[in-house]
Design a protein around this motif. Structure first.
Motif, short mmCIF file in Angstrom:
data_model
loop_
_atom_site.label_atom_id
_atom_site.label_comp_id
_atom_site.label_asym_id
_atom_site.label_seq_id
_atom_site.Cartn_x
_atom_site.Cartn_y
_atom_site.Cartn_z
N ASP A 109 0.73 -1.04 0.03
CA ASP A 109 -0.04 0.02 -0.03
C ASP A 109 0.88 1.21 -0.03
N ILE A 110 2.03 1.04 0.66
CA ILE A 110 3.07 2.33 0.63
C ILE A 110 3.24 2.77 -0.83
N PHE A 111 3.49 2.06 -1.54
CA PHE A 111 3.73 2.37 -3.03
C PHE A 111 2.54 2.58 -3.74
N LYS A 112 1.50 2.23 -3.40
CA LYS A 112 0.29 2.67 -4.17
C LYS A 112 -0.03 4.10 -3.63
N ALA A 113 0.14 4.37 -2.52
CA ALA A 113 0.02 5.57 -1.83
C ALA A 113 0.64 6.88 -2.58
N PHE A 114 2.00 6.29 -2.97
CA PHE A 114 3.01 7.54 -3.43
C PHE A 114 2.64 7.40 -4.96
N ALA A 115 2.39 6.33 -5.46
CA ALA A 115 2.37 6.04 -6.85
C ALA A 115 1.24 6.95 -7.46
N TYR A 116 -0.10 6.68 -6.76
CA TYR A 116 -1.35 7.47 -6.95
C TYR A 116 -1.19 9.02 -6.85
N TYR A 117 -0.26 9.34 -5.82
CA TYR A 117 -0.31 10.74 -5.59
C TYR A 117 0.74 11.29 -6.82
N ASN A 118 1.87 10.64 -7.31
CA ASN A 118 2.74 10.97 -8.43
C ASN A 118 1.81 11.08 -9.65
N ILE A 119 1.00 10.04 -9.94
CA ILE A 119 0.31 9.75 -11.16
C ILE A 119 -0.83 10.96 -11.34
N ALA A 120 -1.21 11.46 -10.13
CA ALA A 120 -2.21 12.62 -10.26
C ALA A 120 -1.29 13.76 -10.57
N ARG A 121 -0.18 13.84 -9.99
CA ARG A 121 0.51 15.22 -10.43
C ARG A 121 0.89 14.91 -12.03
N VAL A 122 1.18 13.77 -12.32
CA VAL A 122 1.26 13.77 -13.87
C VAL A 122 0.13 14.20 -14.73
N TYR A 123 -1.09 13.60 -14.26
CA TYR A 123 -2.21 14.23 -14.90
C TYR A 123 -2.53 15.53 -14.96
N GLU A 124 -2.36 16.19 -13.70
CA GLU A 124 -2.34 17.62 -13.66
C GLU A 124 -1.59 18.25 -14.48
N GLU A 125 -0.17 17.85 -14.71
CA GLU A 125 0.55 18.30 -15.74
C GLU A 125 0.09 18.22 -17.30
N LYS A 126 -0.62 17.04 -17.36
CA LYS A 126 -1.20 16.79 -18.89
C LYS A 126 -2.55 17.34 -18.94
N GLU A 127 -3.06 18.19 -18.00
CA GLU A 127 -4.35 18.88 -17.82
C GLU A 127 -5.37 18.01 -18.20
N GLU A 128 -5.03 16.49 -17.70
CA GLU A 128 -6.08 15.60 -17.68
C GLU A 128 -6.78 15.41 -16.02
N LEU A 129 -7.81 16.54 -15.87
CA LEU A 129 -7.98 16.89 -14.61
C LEU A 129 -8.93 16.09 -13.83
N GLU A 130 -9.95 15.41 -14.64
CA GLU A 130 -10.80 14.17 -13.98
C GLU A 130 -9.86 13.19 -13.59
N LYS A 131 -8.84 12.86 -14.47
CA LYS A 131 -8.03 11.63 -13.92
C LYS A 131 -7.13 12.14 -12.56
N ALA A 132 -6.53 13.38 -12.71
CA ALA A 132 -6.04 13.79 -11.60
C ALA A 132 -6.73 13.81 -10.42
N ILE A 133 -8.06 14.36 -10.59
CA ILE A 133 -9.13 14.16 -9.23
C ILE A 133 -9.00 12.74 -8.93
N ASN A 134 -9.38 11.88 -9.72
CA ASN A 134 -9.55 10.38 -9.36
C ASN A 134 -8.24 9.92 -8.76
N ALA A 135 -7.07 9.96 -9.29
CA ALA A 135 -5.87 9.75 -8.54
C ALA A 135 -5.52 10.24 -7.32
N TYR A 136 -5.85 11.67 -7.13
CA TYR A 136 -5.35 12.35 -5.75
C TYR A 136 -6.40 11.81 -4.76
#
Length: 194
Positions: A70-97
């Motif tokens: 779960d530790i890796f999931k917690a960090f990976a979801y946070y990081n992929i949310a930031r990726v989606y935010e950078e890509k302006e894929e905001l709905e995906k960012a919201i879900n990942a956050y």
């Protein structure tokens, strides 16, 4: 990657490769034009999806190494949310956050499986994810989520409560407090303008 390496080695390597790709974009933001941004963000997304997949929650096929990751999931979801935010894929960012916050809350509860001091770090990470989520929603009202000062107060109250114990008087809260203050100030400025 080395074929006979333990899965945990692959997870850690992919996570750090993803961070390198993401942080290279974030570090280069001031340069014009930003060369290779899309490629680096696509690479980061791929690396973080690998981590999530190998940690038991799949985007494609389950591998399920178990809840211990779960530790890796917690960090990976946070990081992929930031990726989606950078890509302006905001709905995906919201879900990942949201996923990042959920996993971090679970880790912060610490049911005795980890040293108590880990709770401090996981709680701090939970606050980071919550505040980044709220900042994204505040910056993009078109998402339809209204950020309230009450939500910021809840986070502030949690920080204040935890800061009263010796165990929680750590410098890690400093960045969380800065993020909280930044968002609070932005909301106050907007109130002053209205």
């Amino acid at each position: 990657l080395i074929e006979d390496a333990a899965p945990i080695v692959h997870i850690m390597a992919q996570n750090y490769l993803g961070l390198c790709s993401l942080n290279s974009v974030r570090a280069d933001k001031g340069t014009q034009p930003l060369k290779g941004k899309k490629e680096r963000l696509d690479a980061a997304e791929k690396y973080f999806k690998f981590v999530i997949n190998m940690s038991g929650i799949s985007y494609q096929k389950p591998v399920a190494l178990g809840d211990s990751l779960d530790i890796f999931k917690a960090f990976a979801y946070y990081n992929i949310a930031r990726v989606y935010e950078e890509k302006e894929e905001l709905e995906k960012a919201i879900n990942a956050y949201n996923m990042a916050v959920d996993f971090r809350k679970k880790l912060a509860q610490n049911r005795g499986e980890l040293p108590a001091s880990f709770q401090v770090y996981f709680l701090t990470e939970q606050f980071h994810a919550e505040l980044d989520f709220l900042q994204l929603c505040y910056d993009h009202p078109e998402l339809g989520y209204t950020v309230s000062k009450g939500e910021l107060r809840i986070i502030q109250d949690s920080i204040d409560e935890k800061s009263k114990t010796i165990q929680f008087t750590v410098p890690l809260f400093t960045n969380v407090k800065r993020k909280l203050e930044k968002l609070r100030n932005e909301m106050s400025l907007e109130d002053d303008e209205n």
